[in-house]
Design an enzyme around this catalytic site. Structure first.
Site, PDB file in Angstrom:
ATOM      1  N   GLN A  30       0.820  -1.211   0.000  1.00  0.00           N
ATOM      2  CA  GLN A  30       0.000   0.000   0.000  1.00  0.00           C
ATOM      3  C   GLN A  30       0.854   1.262   0.000  1.00  0.00           C
ATOM      4  O   GLN A  30       0.510   2.264  -0.642  1.00  0.00           O
ATOM      5  CB  GLN A  30      -0.934   0.009   1.215  1.00  0.00           C
ATOM      6  N   GLU A  31       1.981   1.229   0.702  1.00  0.00           N
ATOM      7  CA  GLU A  31       2.810   2.422   0.846  1.00  0.00           C
ATOM      8  C   GLU A  31       3.653   2.702  -0.387  1.00  0.00           C
ATOM      9  O   GLU A  31       3.964   3.868  -0.666  1.00  0.00           O
ATOM     10  CB  GLU A  31       3.739   2.264   2.066  1.00  0.00           C
ATOM     11  N   THR A  32       4.044   1.683  -1.135  1.00  0.00           N
ATOM     12  CA  THR A  32       5.015   1.898  -2.221  1.00  0.00           C
ATOM     13  C   THR A  32       4.534   1.403  -3.581  1.00  0.00           C
ATOM     14  O   THR A  32       5.326   1.310  -4.520  1.00  0.00           O
ATOM     15  CB  THR A  32       6.346   1.185  -1.895  1.00  0.00           C
TER      16      THR A  32
END
Length: 541
Positions: free
Chosen positions: A312-314
């Protein structure tokens, strides 16, 4: 911590019976008491805790510290002499062993030569004053008296290059110089150019022992164990038989082909399998051994959780995890302990989201740098790019995963079960399930309906867990409407140092974030020392 005779047997001056000063403390034998309102509106001594065998009551720590109750009530007094002339000088040392209302003084007088070293036992540690010799011959000055601070009994301060100690609780603004109530005792002139004397609980050679006495809570010790590090990671390579045990466990679950083909096929080349193993090896508490439990199953939960947040973050899908190296610029909040490094054109370095967990802000880069570079925060403050383009891009993610942020517990604690939800947590839906880690990392479960980002994280977690053979069917995935972690949570750990509001020259543990993290103390209690020196503008020996 050295606990002196006087601190064991002397009731803290300032009150007897109903005349005690509200909020003050005393050691009555083995019982720590506080002056508070008892039945009705009468101030009286209220028992706080009773020290058990092998410990003694200590006003310096407001509790019990290792030690033995002495059999004698005489104050310790030691005189060391060096004969250099035939001229004699009388030196008198005295210590009070009862409160002012019934004061009894034991006095020892010894005739000694004029070149003298006097060692005096004080109520919290041993203060050494040397007369004669080089320099001014004066002791160092205690921490400066602050007009806006109240002082508990036996606090030590300096004012106008004179050292003082108070006999009882003093309100804010009660100056030692005017000494309106007679509570301050003048110890004598001091030299501000010398180190702080070792007589304060938070200063000098006793600082580490004092910090250790405050750091014995089992919960804090567990967090320190989980955050322990192994800096010898350069030899870690895939399949190396000498790899640490937690690395070997991860290798059994996530093979090189799964990393590069099944899981992260679109990753930027800097996110390598070898670098991930190095990051795991550095943080020895990640995928650790759990005696009596299925350590491999716990490790799978940790990995599935972390990989889901990576995605989700990258990236925008599971396969696209690690596709992005840098996030957006989040600005430059200034912090005197973690100052921004110098940038181009007389500007400053930028601390936008970098790495697998998008580490952001100087006050996160600085502590991470301390962990990775032997206590030095400046390495990554001056070179934040390393969080994006070296193995630190993955190490920063495990750092973020392991370290709690009170009142939020660590994601590690949530998923390995070492964090125990209390009644308030359970009522809020904050349990040992994946959705609680969503609240920790980004608070995306607070809305009335499940946000797209939270739904993505849940989907990624289920996918990684299934591939690892982990059954998550009994987990709770109801995310919407979960309140944020707050002070009612059991994640409100006392794991940060801040200046004591009761005693100059000392720091205390609190459950809110400061610049001094006790999990990073090490055996030298370096974070405690930094707290004292920064807060009180003094230099400890």
């Amino acid at each position: 911590m050295l606990t002196t005779i006087a601190s064991l047997v002397t009731l803290a001056p300032g009150c007897t019976g109903a005349n005690c000063a509200h909020g003050s403390y005393q050691c009555n034998g083995q019982v720590l008491q506080q002056c508070a309102y008892g039945n009705g509106n009468t101030l009286t001594w209220v028992p706080i805790t009773t020290c058990t065998a092998g410990t003694v009551c200590s006003l310096a720590s407001y509790g019990c510290v290792p030690g033995t109750v002495p059999t004698s009530t005489k104050a310790a007094s030691t005189t060391k002499t060096t004969t250099t002339t035939t001229t004699t000088t009388g030196i008198k040392t005295s210590a009070s062993t009862k409160p002012p209302s019934t004061t009894t003084t034991t006095t020892t007088t010894t005739k000694v030569p004029s070149t003298t070293t006097t060692t005096t036992t004080t109520t919290s540690n041993v203060a050494t004053t040397t007369t004669g010799g080089g320099g001014t011959g004066l002791p160092g000055c205690y921490a400066p008296w602050a007009a806006n601070q109240a002082y508990n009994s036996n606090s030590k301060v300096s004012l106008n290059n004179i050292n003082y100690v108070n006999k009882w609780y003093e309100n804010a603004g009660a100056s030692p110089a005017t000494n309106a109530d007679g509570g301050w005792t003048k110890e004598g002139a001091c030299d501000p150019t010398k180190p702080v004397p070792t007589g304060t609980g938070g200063g000098g050679g006793g600082a580490q022992a004092y910090a250790a006495s405050l750091s014995q809570d089992p919960g804090l010790l567990l967090l320190k164990s989980q955050a322990r590090t192994n800096p010898n990671v350069n030899g870690i390579t895939p399949g190396n038989p000498s790899n640490p045990s937690n690395v070997k466990r991860v290798e059994r679950i996530v093979t090189p082909s799964k990393w590069s083909t099944t899981y992260f096929s679109m990753a930027d080349p800097v996110y390598t399998y070898t670098n991930f193993l190095k990051a795991v090896g550095f943080f020895a508490g990640f995928c650790d051994d759990y005696p009596g439990k299925d350590s491999d199953a716990i490790c799978k939960r940790l990995l599935a959780t972390m990989f889901a947040h990576f995605a989700q973050e990258t990236g925008s899908s599971r396969q696209e995890a690690f596709h992005w190296m840098n996030g957006s610029n989040l600005g430059l909040p200034f912090n005197k302990i973690f100052p921004c490094g110098a940038g181009p054109n007389n500007g400053y370095k930028a601390y936008f989201g970098r790495g697998a967990h998008q580490l952001s802000y100087s006050f996160n880069y600085g502590p991470f740098s301390q962990v990775m570079f032997n206590g030095d925060p400046t390495v990554l403050l001056n070179n934040p790019e390393q969080v994006a383009d070296t193995w630190l891009n993955l190490a920063s993610a495990i750092f973020f995963f392991i370290y709690p942020q009170p009142p939020k517990p660590s994601m590690l604690g949530v998923m390995d079960g070492t964090w125990v939800a209390n009644a308030a947590d359970k009522a809020a839906g904050r349990t040992n399930d994946f959705i609680s880690t969503i609240q920790i990392i980004n608070g995306e479960c607070a809305g009335s309906s499940t946000s797209n980002a939270a739904a993505n994280r849940i989907s990624f977690y289920k996918s990684f867990a299934a591939d690892m053979g982990l059954n998550v069917s009994n987990e709770n995935f109801v995310c919407a409407g979960m309140p944020a972690f707050d002070s009612s949570s059991s994640g409100s750990y006392k794991m940060y140092w801040t200046g004591s509001y009761l005693r100059q020259g000392e720091c205390q543990l609190v459950n809110y974030q400061t610049n001094f993290n006790a999990l990073m103390d090490g055996s030298s209690y370096a974070q405690y020392v930094k707290c004292v020196e920064s807060t009180f503008n003094i230099k400890l020996k």
